[in-house]
Design a protein around this motif. Sequence first.
Motif, PDB file in Angstrom:
ATOM      1  N   TYR A   1      -1.748  10.952  -3.627  1.00  0.00           N
ATOM      2  CA  TYR A   1      -3.023  10.836  -4.319  1.00  0.00           C
ATOM      3  C   TYR A   1      -4.146  10.851  -3.283  1.00  0.00           C
ATOM      4  CZ  TYR A   1      -0.251   9.415  -8.372  1.00  0.00           C
ATOM      5  OH  TYR A   1       0.653   9.374  -9.400  1.00  0.00           O
ATOM      6  N   SER A   2      -5.370  11.055  -3.732  1.00  0.00           N
ATOM      7  CA  SER A   2      -6.481  11.131  -2.782  1.00  0.00           C
ATOM      8  C   SER A   2      -6.736   9.795  -2.079  1.00  0.00           C
ATOM      9  CB  SER A   2      -7.752  11.601  -3.497  1.00  0.00           C
ATOM     10  OG  SER A   2      -8.078  10.716  -4.543  1.00  0.00           O
ATOM     11  N   ASN A   3      -6.424   8.679  -2.745  1.00  0.00           N
ATOM     12  CA  ASN A   3      -6.585   7.362  -2.139  1.00  0.00           C
ATOM     13  C   ASN A   3      -5.256   6.618  -2.165  1.00  0.00           C
ATOM     14  OD1 ASN A   3      -9.416   7.535  -1.712  1.00  0.00           O
ATOM     15  ND2 ASN A   3      -9.753   7.113  -3.889  1.00  0.00           N
ATOM     16  N   PRO A   4      -5.041   5.708  -1.216  1.00  0.00           N
ATOM     17  CA  PRO A   4      -3.824   4.898  -1.266  1.00  0.00           C
ATOM     18  C   PRO A   4      -3.827   3.990  -2.498  1.00  0.00           C
ATOM     19  CG  PRO A   4      -5.017   4.556   0.804  1.00  0.00           C
ATOM     20  CD  PRO A   4      -5.845   5.455  -0.041  1.00  0.00           C
ATOM     21  N   VAL A   5      -2.638   3.695  -3.012  1.00  0.00           N
ATOM     22  CA  VAL A   5      -2.491   2.826  -4.181  1.00  0.00           C
ATOM     23  C   VAL A   5      -2.119   1.434  -3.699  1.00  0.00           C
ATOM     24  CG1 VAL A   5      -1.227   2.457  -6.326  1.00  0.00           C
ATOM     25  CG2 VAL A   5      -1.756   4.773  -5.583  1.00  0.00           C
ATOM     26  N   GLN A   6      -2.898   0.422  -4.110  1.00  0.00           N
ATOM     27  CA  GLN A   6      -2.633  -0.976  -3.750  1.00  0.00           C
ATOM     28  C   GLN A   6      -1.900  -1.649  -4.911  1.00  0.00           C
ATOM     29  OE1 GLN A   6      -3.441  -2.948  -1.096  1.00  0.00           O
ATOM     30  NE2 GLN A   6      -4.616  -1.483   0.102  1.00  0.00           N
ATOM     31  N   ILE A   7      -0.805  -2.352  -4.617  1.00  0.00           N
ATOM     32  CA  ILE A   7      -0.084  -3.126  -5.629  1.00  0.00           C
ATOM     33  C   ILE A   7      -0.024  -4.566  -5.149  1.00  0.00           C
ATOM     34  CG2 ILE A   7       2.132  -3.479  -6.758  1.00  0.00           C
ATOM     35  CD1 ILE A   7       2.468  -0.488  -6.796  1.00  0.00           C
TER      36      ILE A   7
ATOM     37  N   THR B   1       0.853  -1.183   0.000  1.00  0.00           N
ATOM     38  CA  THR B   1       0.000   0.000   0.000  1.00  0.00           C
ATOM     39  C   THR B   1       0.887   1.230   0.000  1.00  0.00           C
ATOM     40  OG1 THR B   1      -1.667  -1.200   1.267  1.00  0.00           O
ATOM     41  CG2 THR B   1      -1.869   1.181   1.193  1.00  0.00           C
ATOM     42  N   LEU B   2       0.680   2.110  -0.987  1.00  0.00           N
ATOM     43  CA  LEU B   2       1.481   3.323  -1.124  1.00  0.00           C
ATOM     44  C   LEU B   2       0.611   4.546  -0.865  1.00  0.00           C
ATOM     45  CD1 LEU B   2       3.281   2.402  -4.466  1.00  0.00           C
ATOM     46  CD2 LEU B   2       4.289   2.319  -2.205  1.00  0.00           C
ATOM     47  N   ASN B   3       1.022   5.394   0.069  1.00  0.00           N
ATOM     48  CA  ASN B   3       0.400   6.701   0.287  1.00  0.00           C
ATOM     49  C   ASN B   3       1.376   7.727  -0.271  1.00  0.00           C
ATOM     50  OD1 ASN B   3      -1.874   5.714   1.678  1.00  0.00           O
ATOM     51  ND2 ASN B   3      -0.632   5.483   3.522  1.00  0.00           N
ATOM     52  N   ILE B   4       1.106   8.201  -1.491  1.00  0.00           N
ATOM     53  CA  ILE B   4       2.091   9.049  -2.171  1.00  0.00           C
ATOM     54  C   ILE B   4       1.444  10.271  -2.806  1.00  0.00           C
ATOM     55  CG2 ILE B   4       3.909   7.374  -2.603  1.00  0.00           C
ATOM     56  CD1 ILE B   4       2.549   6.706  -5.191  1.00  0.00           C
TER      57      ILE B   4
ATOM     58  N   ARG C   1       7.580   1.840  -9.296  1.00  0.00           N
ATOM     59  CA  ARG C   1       8.162   3.156  -9.584  1.00  0.00           C
ATOM     60  C   ARG C   1       7.255   3.977 -10.488  1.00  0.00           C
ATOM     61  NH1 ARG C   1      11.058   5.707 -13.493  1.00  0.00           N
ATOM     62  NH2 ARG C   1      12.725   7.115 -12.845  1.00  0.00           N
ATOM     63  N   ALA C   2       6.554   3.326 -11.408  1.00  0.00           N
ATOM     64  CA  ALA C   2       5.699   4.026 -12.366  1.00  0.00           C
ATOM     65  C   ALA C   2       4.476   4.665 -11.712  1.00  0.00           C
ATOM     66  CB  ALA C   2       5.251   3.066 -13.467  1.00  0.00           C
ATOM     67  N   VAL C   3       4.133   4.269 -10.482  1.00  0.00           N
ATOM     68  CA  VAL C   3       2.985   4.862  -9.790  1.00  0.00           C
ATOM     69  C   VAL C   3       3.223   6.346  -9.555  1.00  0.00           C
ATOM     70  CG1 VAL C   3       1.653   4.845  -7.655  1.00  0.00           C
ATOM     71  CG2 VAL C   3       2.278   2.695  -8.735  1.00  0.00           C
ATOM     72  N   ARG C   4       4.447   6.721  -9.172  1.00  0.00           N
ATOM     73  CA  ARG C   4       4.811   8.132  -8.983  1.00  0.00           C
ATOM     74  C   ARG C   4       6.321   8.250  -9.239  1.00  0.00           C
ATOM     75  NH1 ARG C   4       2.365  13.153  -7.823  1.00  0.00           N
ATOM     76  NH2 ARG C   4       0.886  12.284  -6.360  1.00  0.00           N
ATOM     77  N   PRO C   5       6.734   8.399 -10.522  1.00  0.00           N
ATOM     78  CA  PRO C   5       8.166   8.551 -10.805  1.00  0.00           C
ATOM     79  C   PRO C   5       8.698   9.865 -10.233  1.00  0.00           C
ATOM     80  CG  PRO C   5       6.875   8.406 -12.838  1.00  0.00           C
ATOM     81  CD  PRO C   5       5.918   8.378 -11.702  1.00  0.00           C
ATOM     82  N   PRO C   6       9.985   9.971  -9.982  1.00  0.00           N
ATOM     83  CA  PRO C   6      10.517  11.203  -9.396  1.00  0.00           C
ATOM     84  C   PRO C   6      10.357  12.381 -10.351  1.00  0.00           C
ATOM     85  CG  PRO C   6      12.295   9.695  -9.974  1.00  0.00           C
ATOM     86  CD  PRO C   6      11.019   8.964 -10.181  1.00  0.00           C
TER      87      PRO C   6
ATOM     88  N   ILE D   1       8.993   8.067  -6.346  1.00  0.00           N
ATOM     89  CA  ILE D   1       9.601   6.768  -6.065  1.00  0.00           C
ATOM     90  C   ILE D   1      10.751   6.585  -7.048  1.00  0.00           C
ATOM     91  CG2 ILE D   1       9.227   4.287  -5.919  1.00  0.00           C
ATOM     92  CD1 ILE D   1       6.240   4.886  -5.534  1.00  0.00           C
ATOM     93  N   ARG D   2      11.937   6.268  -6.513  1.00  0.00           N
ATOM     94  CA  ARG D   2      13.106   6.062  -7.366  1.00  0.00           C
ATOM     95  C   ARG D   2      13.832   4.797  -6.938  1.00  0.00           C
ATOM     96  NH1 ARG D   2      16.550  11.221  -6.006  1.00  0.00           N
ATOM     97  NH2 ARG D   2      14.495  12.119  -5.832  1.00  0.00           N
ATOM     98  N   TYR D   3      14.647   4.257  -7.855  1.00  0.00           N
ATOM     99  CA  TYR D   3      15.494   3.130  -7.503  1.00  0.00           C
ATOM    100  C   TYR D   3      16.570   3.611  -6.538  1.00  0.00           C
ATOM    101  CZ  TYR D   3      13.447   0.804 -11.552  1.00  0.00           C
ATOM    102  OH  TYR D   3      12.575   0.254 -12.445  1.00  0.00           O
ATOM    103  N   SER D   4      17.037   2.736  -5.684  1.00  0.00           N
ATOM    104  CA  SER D   4      18.106   3.090  -4.763  1.00  0.00           C
ATOM    105  C   SER D   4      19.360   3.410  -5.564  1.00  0.00           C
ATOM    106  CB  SER D   4      18.364   1.915  -3.821  1.00  0.00           C
ATOM    107  OG  SER D   4      19.332   2.254  -2.888  1.00  0.00           O
ATOM    108  N   GLY D   5      19.909   4.593  -5.337  1.00  0.00           N
ATOM    109  CA  GLY D   5      21.097   5.009  -6.068  1.00  0.00           C
ATOM    110  C   GLY D   5      20.815   5.703  -7.385  1.00  0.00           C
ATOM    111  N   GLU D   6      19.549   5.824  -7.781  1.00  0.00           N
ATOM    112  CA  GLU D   6      19.202   6.472  -9.046  1.00  0.00           C
ATOM    113  C   GLU D   6      19.408   7.981  -8.916  1.00  0.00           C
ATOM    114  OE1 GLU D   6      15.340   7.160 -11.989  1.00  0.00           O
ATOM    115  OE2 GLU D   6      15.110   5.975 -10.173  1.00  0.00           O
ATOM    116  N   ALA D   7      20.067   8.567  -9.893  1.00  0.00           N
ATOM    117  CA  ALA D   7      20.287  10.010  -9.905  1.00  0.00           C
ATOM    118  C   ALA D   7      19.158  10.656 -10.704  1.00  0.00           C
ATOM    119  CB  ALA D   7      21.627  10.341 -10.536  1.00  0.00           C
ATOM    120  N   VAL D   8      18.500  11.652 -10.097  1.00  0.00           N
ATOM    121  CA  VAL D   8      17.410  12.353 -10.764  1.00  0.00           C
ATOM    122  C   VAL D   8      17.914  13.731 -11.160  1.00  0.00           C
ATOM    123  CG1 VAL D   8      15.100  13.301 -10.475  1.00  0.00           C
ATOM    124  CG2 VAL D   8      15.672  11.101  -9.454  1.00  0.00           C
TER     125      VAL D   8
END
Length: 179
Positions: free
Chosen positions: A109-115, A104-107, A149-154, A162-169
């Motif tokens: 949006y108005s509702n949490p995203v379930q994956i 469950t992601l709270n990021i 990651r595609a739910v909320r990319p940086p 959401i980013r990969y660990s070590g990913e440079a944005v």
Amino acid sequence: MSRIGKRPIAIPAKVTIAIAGQHVTVKGPKGELARTLPSEVEVSQEGETVTVKRRNESRVARQLHGLSRTLVANMVEGVSQGFQKRLEIQGVGYRAQVQGRNLTLNIGYSNPVQIVPPDGIQVAVENNTNVIVSGVDKEIVGNTAARIRAVRPPEPYKGKGIRYSGEAVKRKAGKAGKK
């Protein structure tokens, strides 16, 4: 000859490989994987190593040679050690939690995203902001991490998402102040 394709694959002690024509099955302490390889390559086992060879020198066979060797090597590594991808969530109030098997992601949006992770994939959360996706199949682990990651990319202005660990944005400057 393909530099990757000609390298033999070492088989660890607790891993067994069964080759039936083009169908390769790998069993190990973490699980079992099976895959049917293309007809342009042939797989053979000699003692504690597996080799992948081309049947002919056609362009397609040369293209599939290194790919097939890497797929078999990933199967062997997956059933012996497993794979994992780490994701980081950045943003004020952004957090993740595991409920049962689901993430469950709270990021923002108005509702949490379930994956719902696919079978054979485990999802864990550390400190509410670090997500760990692990499993035996490298392809499915990577695809699941990419779906999360595609739910909320940086985003480039504040770096929230959401980013990969070590990913440079790459960051952008934003609006300039009024003169």
